[in-house]
Design a protein around this motif. Structure first.
Motif, PDB file in Angstrom:
ATOM      1  N   ARG A 343       0.822  -1.208   0.000  1.00  0.00           N
ATOM      2  CA  ARG A 343       0.000   0.000   0.000  1.00  0.00           C
ATOM      3  C   ARG A 343       0.858   1.261   0.000  1.00  0.00           C
ATOM      4  NH1 ARG A 343      -3.193  -1.386   3.922  1.00  0.00           N
ATOM      5  NH2 ARG A 343      -1.859  -0.519   5.546  1.00  0.00           N
ATOM      6  N   ALA A 344       1.969   1.231   0.728  1.00  0.00           N
ATOM      7  CA  ALA A 344       2.873   2.384   0.758  1.00  0.00           C
ATOM      8  C   ALA A 344       3.465   2.650  -0.616  1.00  0.00           C
ATOM      9  CB  ALA A 344       3.978   2.153   1.791  1.00  0.00           C
ATOM     10  N   VAL A 345       3.867   1.582  -1.325  1.00  0.00           N
ATOM     11  CA  VAL A 345       4.432   1.749  -2.663  1.00  0.00           C
ATOM     12  C   VAL A 345       3.380   2.310  -3.617  1.00  0.00           C
ATOM     13  CG1 VAL A 345       5.425   0.551  -4.645  1.00  0.00           C
ATOM     14  CG2 VAL A 345       6.189  -0.015  -2.331  1.00  0.00           C
ATOM     15  N   LEU A 346       2.152   1.816  -3.525  1.00  0.00           N
ATOM     16  CA  LEU A 346       1.069   2.349  -4.355  1.00  0.00           C
ATOM     17  C   LEU A 346       0.919   3.852  -4.138  1.00  0.00           C
ATOM     18  CD1 LEU A 346      -1.523   2.202  -6.117  1.00  0.00           C
ATOM     19  CD2 LEU A 346      -2.764   1.597  -4.039  1.00  0.00           C
ATOM     20  N   PRO A 356       3.561   8.534   8.427  1.00  0.00           N
ATOM     21  CA  PRO A 356       4.934   8.344   8.901  1.00  0.00           C
ATOM     22  C   PRO A 356       5.367   6.879   8.890  1.00  0.00           C
ATOM     23  CG  PRO A 356       3.797   9.931  10.290  1.00  0.00           C
ATOM     24  CD  PRO A 356       2.767   9.355   9.363  1.00  0.00           C
ATOM     25  N   GLU A 357       4.448   5.971   9.214  1.00  0.00           N
ATOM     26  CA  GLU A 357       4.779   4.545   9.184  1.00  0.00           C
ATOM     27  C   GLU A 357       5.090   4.093   7.760  1.00  0.00           C
ATOM     28  OE1 GLU A 357       2.551   5.559  12.758  1.00  0.00           O
ATOM     29  OE2 GLU A 357       2.091   5.852  10.628  1.00  0.00           O
ATOM     30  N   LEU A 362       8.944   2.861   3.118  1.00  0.00           N
ATOM     31  CA  LEU A 362       9.443   3.256   1.805  1.00  0.00           C
ATOM     32  C   LEU A 362      10.958   3.449   1.799  1.00  0.00           C
ATOM     33  CD1 LEU A 362       6.562   5.654   0.782  1.00  0.00           C
ATOM     34  CD2 LEU A 362       7.112   3.438  -0.259  1.00  0.00           C
ATOM     35  N   LYS A 363      11.556   3.624   2.956  1.00  0.00           N
ATOM     36  CA  LYS A 363      13.017   3.669   3.020  1.00  0.00           C
ATOM     37  C   LYS A 363      13.619   2.317   2.644  1.00  0.00           C
ATOM     38  CE  LYS A 363      13.162   7.232   6.640  1.00  0.00           C
ATOM     39  NZ  LYS A 363      13.503   7.520   8.056  1.00  0.00           N
ATOM     40  N   ILE A 364      12.857   1.251   2.882  1.00  0.00           N
ATOM     41  CA  ILE A 364      13.302  -0.092   2.500  1.00  0.00           C
ATOM     42  C   ILE A 364      13.201  -0.260   0.988  1.00  0.00           C
ATOM     43  CG2 ILE A 364      12.831  -2.570   2.756  1.00  0.00           C
ATOM     44  CD1 ILE A 364      11.679  -1.911   5.532  1.00  0.00           C
TER      45      ILE A 364
END
Length: 377
Positions: A343-346, A356-357, A362-364
């Protein structure tokens, strides 16, 4: 458990057939109820990352998957013209290959054959019409008129899971993300020897994924209205219009798409069952419990991991309820991590606000996620 179990699997997709094979190979009595009329699968192709291939080795079908697909090692990031910007080696879990692209129909045949060979029975055109769990077993009636009593009922029946609805009502209906996936099978270009991901900022992303020596699929994700559906007679033209900013290999692949019926369109939705994934002797797994967006190519991998870990838990624990508790304790953190990362990548790719989470995830990044998941499940 020392005694063989009677297990009914609701759903004969990738996860359900993996569980059927894993359990039947252990000597359990297994039946699969599948609503489709036969083993044929819809869709184009699928990526099997190394952790999914590790599962395929465990159930004895790795060689068949590799023979039916296209093994690859390098993810290429390219600009809209197809010029490579980065070539990223992909990790391996154990001695399984890094990735395998495979047509969905071919994978369905491999898994169905493996389940039947192992001793499982598959009932097509069948779904649960009545279910009663009395604590010691589950009495089930199927739509084909058959009935039986089972020690365990496992729901691998997808994001729209009828079994989930039976357990929880409409509490966990699929949530549309606002984006949809367009996919079409095309001839493989010689230079596409692994996934090639071309991006045009936050406007569009196109992926070329080899699935056999002769074929690859073109995939693209776009924001779409919830009620949008492609025109059955113009779907290929609508896809071409959305990818007009791409040249090079993407444009070359698009030029071969002349039949609108070959374009597969699917809305990207997600489901998170935040209640326990098992109620008594009925358990939800795969997309029925934790459907993710496809952005790190781990949805089917999570389903097959669910399946083999459930089989292992039934081996290790004294009874079914204890096995389900142990299984969920192992699976929930990993599956929900995949869901959160996807979901973060999307959101990042589409310019949507992130939490923030999600910023920490996304740093990974996608390459880092592949390394995280090439570790024991």
């Amino acid at each position: 458990m020392a005694s063989p179990l009677r297990v009914l699997i609701h759903g004969g997709g990738i996860g359900g057939l993996t569980l059927a094979t894993a359990l039947a190979r252990r000597g359990h009595s297994v039946e699969v109820a599948e609503v489709r009329p036969g083993p044929e699968a819809l869709g184009v192709g699928i990526i099997q990352p190394s952790n999914a291939l590790h599962v395929m080795r465990e159930i004895g079908v790795l060689d068949a998957c590799l023979a039916a697909g296209f093994e690859w090692e390098i993810l290429t990031i390219a600009d809209p013209a197809g010029n490579p910007l980065a070539r990223i080696p992909q990790p391996r879990m154990g001695d399984a290959p890094s990735n395998n692209g495979i047509p969905r129909p071919a994978l369905a045949r491999v898994l169905a054959d493996a389940a039947v060979t192992a001793g499982a029975k598959i009932r097509y055109s069948a779904t649960v019409t009545d279910l009663t769990d009395d604590g010691d077993g589950v009495d089930v009636t199927l739509s084909d008129g058959s009935a039986g009593r089972w020690d365990l009922v496992a729901g691998f029946d997808g994001i729209g899971s009828p079994l989930r609805t039976r357990l929880h009502g409409d509490r966990y209906t699929p949530e549309y993300t606002g984006f949809a996936n367009w996919r079409v099978t095309v001839p493989r270009l010689p230079e596409v020897e692994g996934v090639v991901m071309s991006t045009a900022g936050q406007q569009a992303k196109a992926l070329l994924t080899p699935i056999t020596g002769e074929l690859m699929y073109l995939g693209a994700v776009f924001a779409e209205e919830a009620d949008f559906r492609p025109d059955p007679e113009r779907a290929h033209e609508q896809l071409a219009a959305r990818l007009a900013m791409f040249s090079g290999p993407v444009a070359e692949a698009l030029a071969t798409v002349t039949d609108p019926s070959g374009v597969v369109y699917s809305r990207i939705s997600q489901v998170t069952v935040d209640a326990p994934w098992h109620v008594g002797r009925v358990v939800l797994a795969g997309d029925a419990a934790h459907a993710s967006t496809p952005h790190i190519a781990q949805g089917a991998a999570m389903a097959v991991e669910d399946a083999v870990v459930l089989a292992e838990s039934l081996d290790a624990e004294p009874d079914v309820p204890a096995a389900l508790v142990a299984w969920e304790a192992r699976r929930r953190p990993r599956a929900l991590w995949v869901q959160s990362m996807s979901r973060a990548v999307l959101r990042q790719e589409t310019g949507s606000p992130t939490t923030p989470e999600e910023d920490e995830l996304l740093k990974i990044g996608i390459p880092g996620a592949a390394h995280v998941l090439a570790k024991p499940y």
